[in-house]
Write an enzyme that holds these catalytic residues in place. Structure first.
Site, PDB file in Angstrom:
ATOM      1  N   GLY A  68       0.841  -1.199   0.000  1.00  0.00           N
ATOM      2  CA  GLY A  68       0.000   0.000   0.000  1.00  0.00           C
ATOM      3  C   GLY A  68       0.875   1.248   0.000  1.00  0.00           C
ATOM      4  O   GLY A  68       0.497   2.292   0.531  1.00  0.00           O
ATOM      5  N   GLY A 122      -0.401   4.740  -1.192  1.00  0.00           N
ATOM      6  CA  GLY A 122      -1.586   5.305  -0.546  1.00  0.00           C
ATOM      7  C   GLY A 122      -1.280   6.470   0.368  1.00  0.00           C
ATOM      8  O   GLY A 122      -0.134   6.952   0.436  1.00  0.00           O
ATOM      9  N   GLN A 123      -2.305   6.924   1.101  1.00  0.00           N
ATOM     10  CA  GLN A 123      -2.155   8.124   1.931  1.00  0.00           C
ATOM     11  C   GLN A 123      -1.065   7.938   2.996  1.00  0.00           C
ATOM     12  O   GLN A 123      -0.187   8.786   3.135  1.00  0.00           O
ATOM     13  CB  GLN A 123      -3.478   8.476   2.630  1.00  0.00           C
ATOM     14  CG  GLN A 123      -3.426   9.836   3.322  1.00  0.00           C
ATOM     15  CD  GLN A 123      -4.500  10.039   4.382  1.00  0.00           C
ATOM     16  OE1 GLN A 123      -5.194   9.110   4.785  1.00  0.00           O
ATOM     17  NE2 GLN A 123      -4.637  11.268   4.839  1.00  0.00           N
ATOM     18  N   ARG A 142       0.294   0.624  -8.358  1.00  0.00           N
ATOM     19  CA  ARG A 142       0.463   1.438  -9.568  1.00  0.00           C
ATOM     20  C   ARG A 142       1.705   1.035 -10.344  1.00  0.00           C
ATOM     21  O   ARG A 142       2.751   0.794  -9.749  1.00  0.00           O
ATOM     22  CB  ARG A 142       0.617   2.905  -9.193  1.00  0.00           C
ATOM     23  CG  ARG A 142      -0.619   3.389  -8.547  1.00  0.00           C
ATOM     24  CD  ARG A 142      -0.767   4.886  -8.571  1.00  0.00           C
ATOM     25  NE  ARG A 142      -1.993   5.134  -7.832  1.00  0.00           N
ATOM     26  CZ  ARG A 142      -2.113   5.953  -6.808  1.00  0.00           C
ATOM     27  NH1 ARG A 142      -1.116   6.689  -6.446  1.00  0.00           N
ATOM     28  NH2 ARG A 142      -3.253   6.076  -6.174  1.00  0.00           N
ATOM     29  N   TYR A 173     -16.466  -1.256   6.587  1.00  0.00           N
ATOM     30  CA  TYR A 173     -15.076  -0.894   6.898  1.00  0.00           C
ATOM     31  C   TYR A 173     -14.749  -1.245   8.356  1.00  0.00           C
ATOM     32  O   TYR A 173     -13.739  -1.897   8.650  1.00  0.00           O
ATOM     33  CB  TYR A 173     -14.892   0.602   6.661  1.00  0.00           C
ATOM     34  CG  TYR A 173     -13.544   1.154   7.053  1.00  0.00           C
ATOM     35  CD1 TYR A 173     -12.408   0.862   6.322  1.00  0.00           C
ATOM     36  CD2 TYR A 173     -13.418   1.995   8.162  1.00  0.00           C
ATOM     37  CE1 TYR A 173     -11.177   1.391   6.680  1.00  0.00           C
ATOM     38  CE2 TYR A 173     -12.194   2.524   8.524  1.00  0.00           C
ATOM     39  CZ  TYR A 173     -11.078   2.217   7.785  1.00  0.00           C
ATOM     40  OH  TYR A 173      -9.865   2.733   8.140  1.00  0.00           O
ATOM     41  N   LYS A 229     -12.089  -3.981   9.865  1.00  0.00           N
ATOM     42  CA  LYS A 229     -10.965  -3.586  10.731  1.00  0.00           C
ATOM     43  C   LYS A 229     -11.035  -4.314  12.075  1.00  0.00           C
ATOM     44  O   LYS A 229     -10.012  -4.708  12.630  1.00  0.00           O
ATOM     45  CB  LYS A 229     -10.937  -2.069  10.929  1.00  0.00           C
ATOM     46  CG  LYS A 229     -10.470  -1.305   9.689  1.00  0.00           C
ATOM     47  CD  LYS A 229      -8.992  -1.558   9.414  1.00  0.00           C
ATOM     48  CE  LYS A 229      -8.472  -0.869   8.178  1.00  0.00           C
ATOM     49  NZ  LYS A 229      -7.073  -1.192   7.868  1.00  0.00           N
TER      50      LYS A 229
END
Ligand code: SER
Length: 318
Positions: A8, A11-12, A36, A142, A146
């Site tokens: 990841g 990502g952010q 990506r 979500y 989690k």
């Protein structure tokens, strides 16, 4: 010596955590794993980059073997609002993806970092100073994924002795990679709109309090927890970590100290509002403070000042 894989990495959190880890342990030691094919130059040029999909076990195993990985930061996940649009995909990526990572970690003896969230709380949870150990009945897919993740991490530790550790992040505010599809994203969007258009239409009501954290503190939490003395960790997973709690109205006031022209209006998104209403206003993070010395560096005013300074440079605004 650590050989780290960040899943990841585009990502952010991942886009910044990868760079922090490279600074700390050396660029060659930290593999950025993203979905990506064309990641940012910063990620791809400064150290190894691999396509890493948490649903493709074989490809992940190949990366772990190739780089002799012993620590995995598994950050790939769908956020809350996106999860409500596609609950089955959220389950697949957030739960099956984690199981794949835990199984590989068991096979190749890796430590794992897993980010949980304020999303694991819901109806019946005390909203203020939400305790570390309390009722967890999330109402979003979500949150369900989690919470399942926290339980799976505990299970792999108890059953197989796997060194899995994790925190419950509040909403994260950052100026590098924007979040996507989260309920707390307003607290990032407002900065870009304030600087470029001096007005913002907020999808949550003005008095919706949520727990929030600035990205440098989020990175610090992940790194410090993974470096903590294992014998001090009682909870290991799902540590509440907290830094600030505010409403859209309060954030607007703070930004207006720097950008007085900012005007805010409210166009409430009922799905996101319902999600926010089910989450804590602020968490009690005393377990993290006691067990591994957690302490945030940024409060609301320090975060706002730094965000505006950094974004002015990024957006080339005088
Ligand atoms: N920031 C996340 C979201 O809004 C919560 O962990 O979905």
């Amino acid at each position: 010596m650590k050989n780290i894989l960040v899943i990841g990495a585009t990502g952010q959190i991942g886009s910044e955590l990868t760079l922090s880890l490279r600074e700390r342990y050396g660029a060659a030691k930290v593999v950025a794993g993203g979905h990506r094919r064309t990641p940012s130059l910063e990620l791809a040029d400064a150290g190894p980059y691999e396509i890493a999909n948490c649903l493709d076990i074989q490809a992940l195993a190949d990366i772990i073997k190739k780089y002799r990985i012993d620590t995995i930061y598994h950050l790939a996940a769908l956020l809350s609002a996106t999860g409500e649009k596609n609950p089955k995909l959220a389950w697949e990526v957030n739960v099956q993806g984690l199981i794949n990572v835990l199984d590989l970690a068991k096979e190749y003896q890796c430590a794992v970092f897993f980010p949980s969230s304020i999303g694991v709380f819901g109806a019946g949870t005390p909203k203020d100073k939400t305790p570390q150990d309390t009722i967890q009945r999330p109402s979003t897919m979500y949150g369900i994924t989690k919470l399942t993740g926290e339980l799976l991490c505990d299970y792999y530790y108890q059953r197989y002795g796997l060194d899995v550790r994790g925190v419950r992040y509040p909403g994260l505010i950052s100026n590098v990679t924007p979040p996507g599809g989260g309920t707390t994203d307003y607290a990032v969007e407002i900065f870009y709109e304030a600087l470029t258009h001096q007005k913002y239409s907020c999808f949550l009501s003005e008095d919706t309090y949520l727990d929030m954290m600035y990205m440098p503190d989020a990175l610090k939490a992940a790194i410090e927890l993974m470096e903590a003395d294992s014998s001090r960790l009682i909870h290991r997973n799902g540590y509440n970590v907290s830094a600030m709690s505010f409403s859209p109205k309060e954030l607007t006031k703070e930004i207006q100290k720097w950008i007085p022209e900012l005007q805010i209006s409210y166009e409430i998104d009922p799905i996101k509002q319902a999600i926010a209403d089910s989450w804590p206003n602020s968490m009690d993070d005393s377990a993290a403070r006691t067990e591994w010395g957690w302490q945030p560096d940024y409060n609301l005013s320090e975060m706002v000042k730094d965000m505006i300074e950094k974004l002015k440079i990024k957006l080339d605004i005088k």
